[in-house]
Motif scaffolding. Structure first.
Motif, PDB file in Angstrom:
ATOM      1  N   GLU A  31       0.814  -1.218   0.000  1.00  0.00           N
ATOM      2  CA  GLU A  31       0.000   0.000   0.000  1.00  0.00           C
ATOM      3  C   GLU A  31       0.844   1.263   0.000  1.00  0.00           C
ATOM      4  N   ASP A  32       2.055   1.186   0.547  1.00  0.00           N
ATOM      5  CA  ASP A  32       2.968   2.335   0.581  1.00  0.00           C
ATOM      6  C   ASP A  32       4.196   2.014  -0.253  1.00  0.00           C
TER       7      ASP A  32
ATOM      8  N   ASN B  42      -1.895   3.965  -1.274  1.00  0.00           N
ATOM      9  CA  ASN B  42      -1.820   5.209  -0.505  1.00  0.00           C
ATOM     10  C   ASN B  42      -1.176   6.341  -1.297  1.00  0.00           C
TER      11      ASN B  42
ATOM     12  N   GLU C 100      -3.770   7.520  -3.952  1.00  0.00           N
ATOM     13  CA  GLU C 100      -4.843   8.283  -3.310  1.00  0.00           C
ATOM     14  C   GLU C 100      -4.363   9.677  -2.902  1.00  0.00           C
ATOM     15  N   ARG C 101      -3.092   9.801  -2.551  1.00  0.00           N
ATOM     16  CA  ARG C 101      -2.549  11.128  -2.226  1.00  0.00           C
ATOM     17  C   ARG C 101      -2.558  12.025  -3.466  1.00  0.00           C
TER      18      ARG C 101
END
Length: 337
Positions: free
Chosen positions: A202-203, A324, A327-328
């Motif tokens: 996710e990161d 993530n 989404e940022r």
């Protein structure tokens, strides 16, 4: 260790999970055989007389490489006669390719970029084939397939994948039940399941973008990359590495393997305002794979798989990868709207 073959995997998906029809299973097997033929041609390089360019352009206005044309012909010839398809569409062709009348027809539609990253062919950098499978609507039954039958949002894909021709040749596939990676065993001539249920972290601390276009980017993209470059003392609090192969298949494969964010955004140039990558042949199949692996894929503010296409060769901005990070970037676009 005994590996499952592509055929075994697809039969299981058909029998046990009803994730794929018999017709789509046979279609994927045919595409996979075509990819083996392309892999062989790519591996021969100069020995096969396939390097270099032709004196022709494709529908995108790009100079065609010899391998572009060869790969397109391999995919067309392999898929014409099997009875699984109603029509095909390729990045290399102006219009759709209907199945000739003397062959049986199915209800499936196949779209492909026969050789992505072809600018890397002559320098021996990884390239690949991208494909997407749709189904023609019931309204198309009994009539000729039209270009409009292909204009379906990416959410309607029943399968998508790519083959990457690198140090190993791999086929990465989804039929809507996760992402599976198959490695080509050249001695056996089989695609073997070596990477089950591929997942994207996710990161990430890696981004892939062509930095030479920075001066043309929209503010949300510039803001995100500026923050990445500030490292651990910046707002994102960590150091980032940049990776850029200029082959979407190679960049996406790296992201599916270890995470990251790939960005080919719209920009201020006349040639970049709608984006550079093709929605139907590149963005949709890659977005389907990325989402099936737990990632996200947007054009800036919107989910790519929800875009309603308006033309066969439509272009779109592409930002995809670790959830993530994507989404940022999306939040930066939405805050500007």
């Amino acid at each position: 260790m005994k590996y499952k073959t592509l055929t075994q995997y697809l039969v299981e998906q058909q029998r046990l999970h009803q994730a794929v029809s018999a017709e789509v299973r046979l279609l994927i097997e045919t595409v996979s055989r075509a990819c083996k033929a392309i892999s062989h041609a790519v591996s021969k390089g100069a020995l096969g007389g396939v390097l270099g360019s032709l004196d022709s352009e494709n529908v995108q206005g790009e100079i065609q490489k010899k391998l572009d044309v060869l790969s397109n012909e391999i995919l067309l010839e392999a898929n014409e006669w099997g009875g699984n398809l109603a029509a095909m569409a390729s990045e290399e062709m102006q219009s759709i390719h209907r199945i000739p009348h003397h062959y049986p027809k199915g209800q499936n539609l196949l779209l492909f970029d026969p050789l992505d990253g072809s600018s890397n062919i002559d320098v021996n950098v990884s390239i690949g084939t991208i494909f997407s499978v749709l189904q023609a609507s019931s309204e198309a039954t009994g009539r000729e397939i039209e270009e409009s039958d292909f204009l379906q949002p990416g959410l309607r894909q029943v399968a998508a994948g790519y083959a990457v021709y690198g140090p190993q040749s791999m086929l990465v596939l989804t039929v809507g039940n996760g992402v599976m990676g198959f490695t080509l065993d050249r001695e056996m001539g089989s695609w073997l399941l070596t990477h089950e249920h591929m997942r994207i972290p996710e990161d990430t601390s890696e981004f892939a973008i062509n930095m030479s276009n920075m001066r043309h980017w929209d503010p949300p993209v510039r803001r995100y990359i500026d923050e990445c470059l500030q490292g651990e003392t910046g707002p994102l609090g960590k150091n980032y590495n940049m990776r850029w192969v200029a082959s979407m298949v190679a960049d996406v494969h790296r992201i599916l393997t270890r995470g990251g964010i790939f960005m080919y955004p719209r920009d201020a140039r006349a040639s970049g305002r709608k984006g550079k990558l093709r929605l139907m042949y590149e963005a949709n199949p890659m977005s389907y794979l990325i989402e099936q692996a737990g990632g996200r894929a947007i054009d800036g503010a919107h989910r790519i798989l929800e875009i309603q296409p308006d033309s066969l060769h439509q272009r779109v901005g592409v930002i995809l990868g670790s959830r993530n990070e994507v989404e940022r970037v999306q939040a930066y676009h939405l805050s500007q709207a």
